[in-house]
Design a protein around this motif. Structure first.
Motif, PDB file in Angstrom:
ATOM      1  N   LYS A 104       6.280 -15.029  -2.643  1.00 13.05           N
ATOM      2  CA  LYS A 104       5.126 -15.661  -2.033  1.00 13.05           C
ATOM      3  C   LYS A 104       4.094 -16.026  -3.095  1.00 13.05           C
ATOM      4  O   LYS A 104       3.737 -15.199  -3.923  1.00 13.05           O
ATOM      5  CB  LYS A 104       4.478 -14.721  -1.009  1.00 13.05           C
ATOM      6  CG  LYS A 104       3.247 -15.330  -0.338  1.00 13.05           C
ATOM      7  CD  LYS A 104       2.544 -14.324   0.545  1.00 13.05           C
ATOM      8  CE  LYS A 104       1.279 -14.939   1.146  1.00 13.05           C
ATOM      9  NZ  LYS A 104       0.518 -13.967   1.949  1.00 13.05           N
ATOM     10  N   THR A 160       0.246 -18.228  -3.315  1.00 12.60           N
ATOM     11  CA  THR A 160      -0.817 -18.787  -2.495  1.00 12.60           C
ATOM     12  C   THR A 160      -1.680 -19.732  -3.307  1.00 12.60           C
ATOM     13  O   THR A 160      -2.215 -19.346  -4.354  1.00 12.60           O
ATOM     14  CB  THR A 160      -1.698 -17.661  -1.916  1.00 12.60           C
ATOM     15  OG1 THR A 160      -0.875 -16.717  -1.224  1.00 12.60           O
ATOM     16  CG2 THR A 160      -2.733 -18.235  -0.961  1.00 12.60           C
ATOM     17  N   GLU A 185       2.854 -12.348  -7.446  1.00 14.18           N
ATOM     18  CA  GLU A 185       1.493 -12.469  -6.936  1.00 14.18           C
ATOM     19  C   GLU A 185       0.972 -11.113  -6.466  1.00 14.18           C
ATOM     20  O   GLU A 185       1.536 -10.492  -5.569  1.00 14.18           O
ATOM     21  CB  GLU A 185       1.446 -13.459  -5.775  1.00 14.18           C
ATOM     22  CG  GLU A 185       0.050 -13.668  -5.212  1.00 14.18           C
ATOM     23  CD  GLU A 185       0.008 -14.740  -4.151  1.00 14.18           C
ATOM     24  OE1 GLU A 185       0.031 -15.930  -4.524  1.00 14.18           O
ATOM     25  OE2 GLU A 185      -0.028 -14.395  -2.949  1.00 14.18           O
ATOM     26  N   SER A 201      -3.299  -8.953  -2.666  1.00 15.32           N
ATOM     27  CA  SER A 201      -2.043  -8.923  -1.923  1.00 15.32           C
ATOM     28  C   SER A 201      -1.761  -7.521  -1.398  1.00 15.32           C
ATOM     29  O   SER A 201      -2.107  -6.524  -2.043  1.00 15.32           O
ATOM     30  CB  SER A 201      -0.883  -9.374  -2.824  1.00 15.32           C
ATOM     31  OG  SER A 201      -1.118 -10.662  -3.341  1.00 15.32           O
ATOM     32  N   SER A 202      -1.117  -7.437  -0.250  1.00 15.80           N
ATOM     33  CA  SER A 202      -0.757  -6.136   0.303  1.00 15.80           C
ATOM     34  C   SER A 202       0.415  -5.548  -0.480  1.00 15.80           C
ATOM     35  O   SER A 202       1.249  -6.274  -1.032  1.00 15.80           O
ATOM     36  CB  SER A 202      -0.371  -6.270   1.770  1.00 15.80           C
ATOM     37  OG  SER A 202       0.860  -6.963   1.905  1.00 15.80           O
ATOM     38  N   ALA A 259       2.862  -4.122   0.818  1.00 11.31           N
ATOM     39  CA  ALA A 259       4.074  -4.476   1.561  1.00 11.31           C
ATOM     40  C   ALA A 259       4.614  -5.824   1.096  1.00 11.31           C
ATOM     41  O   ALA A 259       5.833  -5.993   0.909  1.00 11.31           O
ATOM     42  CB  ALA A 259       3.786  -4.505   3.059  1.00 11.31           C
ATOM     43  N   GLN A 260       3.711  -6.809   0.892  1.00 13.63           N
ATOM     44  CA  GLN A 260       4.141  -8.137   0.428  1.00 13.63           C
ATOM     45  C   GLN A 260       4.667  -8.064  -1.005  1.00 13.63           C
ATOM     46  O   GLN A 260       5.669  -8.694  -1.345  1.00 13.63           O
ATOM     47  CB  GLN A 260       2.974  -9.125   0.498  1.00 13.63           C
ATOM     48  CG  GLN A 260       3.323 -10.539   0.041  1.00 13.63           C
ATOM     49  CD  GLN A 260       4.383 -11.186   0.908  1.00 13.63           C
ATOM     50  OE1 GLN A 260       4.216 -11.295   2.113  1.00 13.63           O
ATOM     51  NE2 GLN A 260       5.481 -11.630   0.297  1.00 13.63           N
ATOM     52  N   GLU A 295       8.088  -6.622  -0.909  1.00 13.64           N
ATOM     53  CA  GLU A 295       9.037  -7.614  -0.385  1.00 13.64           C
ATOM     54  C   GLU A 295       9.428  -8.616  -1.468  1.00 13.64           C
ATOM     55  O   GLU A 295      10.605  -8.980  -1.613  1.00 13.64           O
ATOM     56  CB  GLU A 295       8.414  -8.333   0.811  1.00 13.64           C
ATOM     57  CG  GLU A 295       9.328  -9.353   1.464  1.00 13.64           C
ATOM     58  CD  GLU A 295       8.699 -10.033   2.667  1.00 13.64           C
ATOM     59  OE1 GLU A 295       9.052 -11.195   2.948  1.00 13.64           O
ATOM     60  OE2 GLU A 295       7.836  -9.401   3.319  1.00 13.64           O
ATOM     61  N   ASP A 296       8.433  -9.068  -2.228  1.00  9.70           N
ATOM     62  CA  ASP A 296       8.720 -10.009  -3.313  1.00  9.70           C
ATOM     63  C   ASP A 296       9.597  -9.371  -4.392  1.00  9.70           C
ATOM     64  O   ASP A 296      10.482 -10.028  -4.959  1.00  9.70           O
ATOM     65  CB  ASP A 296       7.416 -10.509  -3.930  1.00  9.70           C
ATOM     66  CG  ASP A 296       6.679 -11.493  -3.028  1.00  9.70           C
ATOM     67  OD1 ASP A 296       7.298 -12.003  -2.079  1.00  9.70           O
ATOM     68  OD2 ASP A 296       5.481 -11.740  -3.274  1.00  9.70           O
TER      69      ASP A 296
END
Length: 291
Positions: free
Chosen positions: A2, A4, A20, A44-45, A47-48, A51-52
């Motif tokens: 992700k 942004t 990120e 950024s969280s 969790a994100q 995931e990345d």
């Protein structure tokens, strides 16, 4: 993965995996900069981020270097950076260097214990936009730190073995002050001994305070001749071993070198550029499109 909004990284990190961890720039008030003007800063969280990293593990399992975006990811607390570094090493165990943009202000808000811990995590090669070694010019550029702060915080990085690149701008002090700016930058570079020095060239980008000041006549942009003369003087005065990393597209003459080893060759070539360039061009102030 992700990402942004607009994502920036140094030209030298072109083959580095980007992760990120923040969006935008926490400071976002520099007189000359528009990079993140339309981007609201956020974090950024975890969790994100995880995931990345799971995706990166599948795509780039052998990666050894990772760059944390965006504008000044080092603004994150040492605790947060440690958690991110732990995840990186969990999913990408071959990573040796975790690098990112950093500001002097980011360093100031970390204790000695924080920096010692950060150094152990593989965090280093920080890209720091010092911009100028002149106190009044630094104040005008509104970097959020004084020259004294800058010297002290870069020395703190050295104390804990955190490597960094010294970013600066030719023309940062304005027209007719190029030699003065070169002397100040070289003095600071020789003192803090960065891994590399990374020059760009000041430009009055659209929509900046700097553009307005140039239009009002309260700040003058250096001519091409002044920029080249400042470049020569800087190179002549740097006397510590460091990489000269000058390939940014905004620079009139772009090249990489090793200082002080290549000093005489570089200076000779730059003098040839001045000698073989029309005076009309040398004495002009062309707009350099921001990259």
């Amino acid at each position: 993965m992700k990402y942004t909004g607009q994502v920036y990284r140094p030209p030298y990190e072109g083959n580095t995996l980007l992760l990120e961890v923040t969006v935008g720039c926490a400071h976002n008030e520099c007189t000359f900069c528009t990079m993140y003007r339309e981007t609201k800063f956020s974090v950024s969280s975890m969790a994100q981020i995880e995931e990345d990293l799971k995706e990166a593990q599948l795509l780039y399992p052998d990666v050894k270097r990772i760059f944390l975006v965006n504008g000044d990811a080092f603004v994150l607390s040492a605790k947060r950076l440690k958690a991110i570094a732990d995840l990186i090493h969990q999913y990408l165990p071959k990573v040796e260097v975790i690098t990112m943009y950093a500001s002097i202000n980011n360093i100031m808000h970390k204790s000695d214990e924080d920096l010692a811990e950060i150094a152990k995590l593989g965090i280093g090669d920080l890209w720091i936009g010092v911009e100028t070694g002149l106190s009044d010019a630094l104040d005008y550029l509104n970097k959020g730190a004084t020259l004294q702060d800058t010297e002290e915080q870069l020395e703190r990085l050295n104390k804990f073995g955190i490597t960094f690149f010294y970013g600066f701008m030719f023309g940062a002090a304005g027209g007719e002050r190029g030699i003065e700016n070169a002397e100040a930058n070289a003095r600071l570079i020789n003192k803090v001994k960065p891994l590399g020095i990374v020059p760009t060239t000041l430009n009055a980008n659209k929509g900046t305070i700097l553009e307005n000041d140039v239009a009002k006549g309260t700040f003058s942009i250096s001519t091409e001749r002044e920029v080249l003369e400042e470049q020569i003087k800087t190179i002549e005065l740097v006397n510590v071993p460091t990489l000269y990393m000058g390939i940014h597209a905004i620079n009139s003459v772009s090249f990489d070198a090793q200082l002080p080893r290549d000093k005489s060759i570089i200076v000779e070539k730059l003098n040839e550029v001045i000698l073989n360039t029309d005076d009309a061009l040398l004495d002009s102030v062309p707009f350099r499109h921001a990259i």
